[in-house]
Structures are given as C-alpha cells and as structure tokens.
Motif scaffolding. Structure first.
Motif, mmCIF file in Angstrom:
data_model
loop_
_atom_site.group_PDB
_atom_site.id
_atom_site.type_symbol
_atom_site.label_atom_id
_atom_site.label_comp_id
_atom_site.label_asym_id
_atom_site.label_seq_id
_atom_site.Cartn_x
_atom_site.Cartn_y
_atom_site.Cartn_z
ATOM 1 N N MET A 174 0.803 -1.121 -0.122
ATOM 2 C CA MET A 174 -0.102 0.115 0.108
ATOM 3 C C MET A 174 1.217 1.294 0.140
ATOM 4 S SD MET A 174 -3.219 -0.259 0.325
ATOM 5 C CE MET A 174 -3.794 1.533 0.101
ATOM 6 N N ILE A 175 2.266 1.331 0.727
ATOM 7 C CA ILE A 175 3.166 2.414 0.619
ATOM 8 C C ILE A 175 2.681 3.009 -1.039
ATOM 9 C CG2 ILE A 175 5.055 0.816 0.200
ATOM 10 C CD1 ILE A 175 4.851 3.849 2.904
ATOM 11 N N ARG A 176 3.500 1.895 -1.823
ATOM 12 C CA ARG A 176 3.310 3.180 -2.845
ATOM 13 C C ARG A 176 2.431 3.618 -3.321
ATOM 14 N NH1 ARG A 176 2.125 -2.067 -7.413
ATOM 15 N NH2 ARG A 176 3.722 -3.181 -6.144
ATOM 16 N N PHE A 177 1.140 4.118 -3.190
ATOM 17 C CA PHE A 177 0.350 4.359 -3.124
ATOM 18 C C PHE A 177 0.096 6.121 -2.595
ATOM 19 C CE2 PHE A 177 -2.834 0.821 -3.846
ATOM 20 C CZ PHE A 177 -1.699 0.777 -4.964
ATOM 21 N N GLU A 178 1.490 5.783 -1.465
ATOM 22 C CA GLU A 178 1.655 7.503 -0.889
ATOM 23 C C GLU A 178 2.229 8.218 -1.240
ATOM 24 O OE1 GLU A 178 -0.811 8.228 2.039
ATOM 25 O OE2 GLU A 178 -1.905 6.654 1.222
ATOM 26 N N SER A 179 2.435 8.097 -2.532
ATOM 27 C CA SER A 179 4.069 8.501 -3.122
ATOM 28 C C SER A 179 3.755 10.370 -3.607
ATOM 29 C CB SER A 179 4.375 7.700 -3.916
ATOM 30 O OG SER A 179 4.078 7.502 -5.217
ATOM 31 N N PHE A 180 4.380 11.242 -4.583
ATOM 32 C CA PHE A 180 4.136 12.308 -4.838
ATOM 33 C C PHE A 180 3.628 11.828 -6.799
ATOM 34 C CE2 PHE A 180 5.977 15.716 -7.258
ATOM 35 C CZ PHE A 180 5.167 16.471 -6.678
ATOM 36 N N GLY A 181 3.839 10.331 -6.828
ATOM 37 C CA GLY A 181 2.869 10.001 -8.663
ATOM 38 C C GLY A 181 2.264 9.047 -8.200
ATOM 39 N N ASN A 182 1.404 9.862 -7.389
ATOM 40 C CA ASN A 182 0.104 9.624 -7.265
ATOM 41 C C ASN A 182 -1.277 10.137 -8.309
ATOM 42 O OD1 ASN A 182 -2.832 8.933 -6.778
ATOM 43 N ND2 ASN A 182 -2.043 7.870 -4.458
ATOM 44 N N PRO A 183 -1.474 10.050 -9.100
ATOM 45 C CA PRO A 183 -2.474 10.464 -10.082
ATOM 46 C C PRO A 183 -3.731 10.956 -10.005
ATOM 47 C CG PRO A 183 -2.526 8.273 -11.311
ATOM 48 C CD PRO A 183 -1.512 8.353 -9.418
ATOM 49 N N PHE A 184 -4.218 10.421 -8.809
ATOM 50 C CA PHE A 184 -5.756 10.912 -7.410
ATOM 51 C C PHE A 184 -4.556 11.981 -7.259
ATOM 52 C CE2 PHE A 184 -5.630 5.991 -8.685
ATOM 53 C CZ PHE A 184 -7.177 6.378 -8.562
ATOM 54 N N TRP A 185 -3.910 11.967 -6.297
ATOM 55 C CA TRP A 185 -3.675 13.308 -5.691
ATOM 56 C C TRP A 185 -3.388 13.962 -6.673
ATOM 57 C CZ3 TRP A 185 0.155 11.144 -1.373
ATOM 58 C CH2 TRP A 185 -0.593 10.583 -0.883
ATOM 59 N N LEU A 186 -2.536 14.124 -8.388
ATOM 60 C CA LEU A 186 -2.756 15.175 -9.057
ATOM 61 C C LEU A 186 -3.570 15.894 -9.165
ATOM 62 C CD1 LEU A 186 -0.620 16.491 -10.445
ATOM 63 C CD2 LEU A 186 -0.284 15.012 -12.215
ATOM 64 N N VAL A 187 -4.916 15.116 -9.563
ATOM 65 C CA VAL A 187 -5.869 15.228 -9.883
ATOM 66 C C VAL A 187 -7.195 16.064 -9.503
ATOM 67 C CG1 VAL A 187 -8.327 15.002 -10.161
ATOM 68 C CG2 VAL A 187 -6.439 13.835 -11.800
ATOM 69 N N CYS A 188 -6.811 15.492 -7.370
ATOM 70 C CA CYS A 188 -7.235 16.281 -6.597
ATOM 71 C C CYS A 188 -7.149 18.018 -6.464
ATOM 72 C CB CYS A 188 -6.694 15.858 -5.003
ATOM 73 S SG CYS A 188 -8.361 14.519 -5.028
ATOM 74 N N SER A 189 -4.951 17.909 -6.672
ATOM 75 C CA SER A 189 -4.797 19.536 -6.559
ATOM 76 C C SER A 189 -5.000 20.451 -7.389
ATOM 77 C CB SER A 189 -2.858 19.101 -6.884
ATOM 78 O OG SER A 189 -2.587 17.880 -6.011
ATOM 79 N N PHE A 190 -5.137 19.509 -8.427
ATOM 80 C CA PHE A 190 -5.512 20.348 -9.590
ATOM 81 C C PHE A 190 -6.829 21.176 -9.537
ATOM 82 C CE2 PHE A 190 -2.779 19.034 -13.869
ATOM 83 C CZ PHE A 190 -1.792 19.549 -12.605
ATOM 84 N N SER A 191 -7.963 20.010 -9.453
ATOM 85 C CA SER A 191 -8.796 20.756 -8.972
ATOM 86 C C SER A 191 -9.441 21.703 -8.195
ATOM 87 C CB SER A 191 -9.834 19.434 -8.864
ATOM 88 O OG SER A 191 -9.909 18.340 -9.801
ATOM 89 N N LEU A 192 -8.379 21.585 -6.452
ATOM 90 C CA LEU A 192 -8.611 22.223 -5.697
ATOM 91 C C LEU A 192 -7.686 24.019 -5.805
ATOM 92 C CD1 LEU A 192 -7.459 20.008 -2.890
ATOM 93 C CD2 LEU A 192 -9.335 20.875 -2.711
ATOM 94 N N LEU A 193 -6.695 24.021 -6.649
ATOM 95 C CA LEU A 193 -6.495 24.823 -7.524
ATOM 96 C C LEU A 193 -7.212 25.636 -8.418
ATOM 97 C CD1 LEU A 193 -3.767 26.812 -7.914
ATOM 98 C CD2 LEU A 193 -3.158 25.311 -9.471
ATOM 99 N N GLY A 194 -8.196 24.868 -9.024
ATOM 100 C CA GLY A 194 -9.441 25.744 -9.809
ATOM 101 C C GLY A 194 -10.263 26.425 -8.536
ATOM 102 N N LEU A 195 -10.068 25.326 -7.712
ATOM 103 C CA LEU A 195 -11.930 26.117 -6.791
ATOM 104 C C LEU A 195 -11.506 27.053 -5.406
ATOM 105 C CD1 LEU A 195 -13.237 21.929 -6.268
ATOM 106 C CD2 LEU A 195 -14.291 23.847 -7.371
#
Length: 299
Positions: A174-195
């Motif tokens: 599971m630790i592999r998902f807790e990385s900077f390379g997580n595409p779900f986190w990237l989409v969340c970041s872009f969405s939160l920036l827009g909001l």
C-alpha cells in the motif's frame, strides 16, 4: 500548485533561495542540538549526518525539490514557449503516462525521481494553463473531478486490500500509493487549485498561516521529530484512548502537531527572520563576488 505561478515568471531571487536554504538548515541544527541534549547523544549517526545537511539528503523532500526546481524553471519556461501546442501536448502526455500511469503501478520505473515528477507536473500544468484554462476555471468540472478522483482512490484502496487477503503479491504494498506520483492526488491538486481561484473568500488568519507555511512544513516534518518524538505521541494517545477510538486520536495528533508547528513557526519567524535575512544577504554577496571572479578567469 507552485507551477501555476512559476509559469508566469522567468526570474527568481537568488538571495531568497539562499535564505530558504538557511532557514531549513537552521531549524534542522536547532532540533539536532535539542535532541542531542534531551537524549544524551542517543541518536544514530545517519540521523545526525542527515540533520547536518538536510537539503542535500532530502530530509524534507518537497523543499529539496523546490530548491532544485527554482533555478531550473526559467529554462523550462523558455522551452515551453518555443513548443507548439501539439508538441507540448505530446510531451505532457508521454511524461504523465510514464510517471503517473505506469510509474504509479510500480515504484522506481523509468528512473522516477521526485524532480522528474515535478517536471512532469510542470509540463501538464503548462498545457492546461496555455490551452485548456477553461477546464481549470470551471467550478462544476473541478468539483466533479475532485469527487471522482477521491472516490476512485478510495475504491482502489478497498480493492487492493481485498486482493491482499487472497494473494500475497498485494500484501504490504500500500505504501506505493502514498507517493508524489499518485495520479489521483494530482487531479485533486489541480481541482482544488481551480476551486481556490474561483473562491472570493478572504481571511487574514489564512493569509497569516500561508505566510508561515514553509516553516510549519519544516517543523512538523523535521527528521528527528518524526523519528523520535512522534512515535511517543502515538503511544501516549493509544494509552489514553485505545484502538477503539483510533480515528479520534489520529485526528487529535494531527491537530496537536499542526498547532505546535504553527506556534513554533511564529516564534522562529519573530526571533530568527532578520538575522537569517542579513546572513543570506552577506553570503550571497560573497558567493557572487567569488563566482564572478572564477567565471571571468575560466571564460
């Protein structure tokens, strides 16, 4: 996302860069001294060495990447301006697939270091800002993307855990998902920036905390604190609340760490900001002078 603002500027303050590096080093040395006294020297050699050179060893990985990326981004901006729309789209797509697609499934593929992931995000953000800015400025789409990415990430975790109950390959990964390379986190970041850009809310408290965000991050992610102090806090909360209230005491721990970090950041800013700025100015002048002499001789 820092990329949004960096795309609009080809300059950065070298003196500010040096001041940030000195702040990181000063906090690290301060906690090293405190922990050496508190633990009577009972620290590993590795932790001492990394505390003496926190940026070099990446003890705060985000800040190491940030300091590396700052002098790099003006050259990336020039490259981006000289790329056609289709060229920028292709390089963004290829890097995203390699590092946020394939790289997410297996850590370390294609030499996926944090700085490479930063560059990937930068190209993707550049394409969106130059050619698809309407997507970022659309509140409804941002909310949809945010909800979809959170739901998809939660579903992935559930499915992975269920598979782990039956197949050994899926266990302890599971630790592999807790990385900077997580595409779900990237989409969340872009969405939160827009909001955030669409929001008209203003708050002095939020502005004050944002001004301390660098120091708050340095403090709460200090190597020695997270290695030696945080486990003790977890034990104390466990003894008090037990595992039946795990959600409560994890949230309580996060609140305690944030409050202490914010208070510590304010105190450090008040006590050390001016001396560090003065030192950064003197060091910058000295380094610049000596480098220009060296450059003149070499050229």
């Amino acid at each position: 996302c820092s990329a949004w603002f960096m795309l609009d500027s080809d300059r950065y303050s070298k003196q500010k860069w040096l001041r940030m590096a000195l702040e990181i080093w000063s906090v690290s040395i301060l906690f090293l001294a405190i922990m050496l006294i508190a633990r009577r020297g009972d620290l590993s050699r590795k932790d001492v060495l990394e505390s003496l050179s926190p940026t070099t060893h990446g003890t705060n990985w985000y800040l190491t990447c940030y300091l590396l990326f700052l002098p790099l981004h003006p050259f990336l901006n020039r490259l981006i301006r000289n790329l056609s729309r289709i060229q920028l789209f292709r390089i963004s797509l290829v890097m995203f697939v390699l590092y946020y697609g394939i790289g997410f499934l297996e850590n370390g593929l294609f030499q996926a270091k944090e700085i490479i992931l930063w560059i990937t995000v930068y190209f993707v953000m550049a394409y969106l800002k130059r050619y698809k800015i309407h997507l970022i400025q659309n509140t409804r789409r941002n909310l949809t993307a945010l909800a979809a990415s959170l739901i998809a990430y939660a579903a992935l975790i559930v499915i992975w855990n269920l598979l782990g109950l039956r197949y050994s390959y899926f266990r302890n990964h599971m630790i592999r998902f807790e990385s900077f390379g997580n595409p779900f986190w990237l989409v969340c970041s872009f969405s939160l920036l827009g909001l955030a850009q669409a929001s008209r809310l203003k708050s002095r408290a939020v502005n004050a905390l944002s001004g301390l965000s660098l120091l708050i991050y340095i403090l709460h992610e200090n190597l020695l604190l997270r290695t030696y102090v945080r486990p003790g806090l977890l034990d104390a909360l466990y003894e008090t609340f037990g595992y039946d209230s795990i959600l409560l005491w994890v949230l309580l721990l996060a609140l305690i760490i944030f409050a202490l970090s914010a208070a510590g950041a304010a105190l450090f800013r008040a006590a050390a900001e001016r001396p560090i700025q003065a030192l950064a100015g003197r060091l910058y002048s000295l380094i610049r002078k000596q480098y220009l002499r060296f450059e003149k001789k070499v050229l």
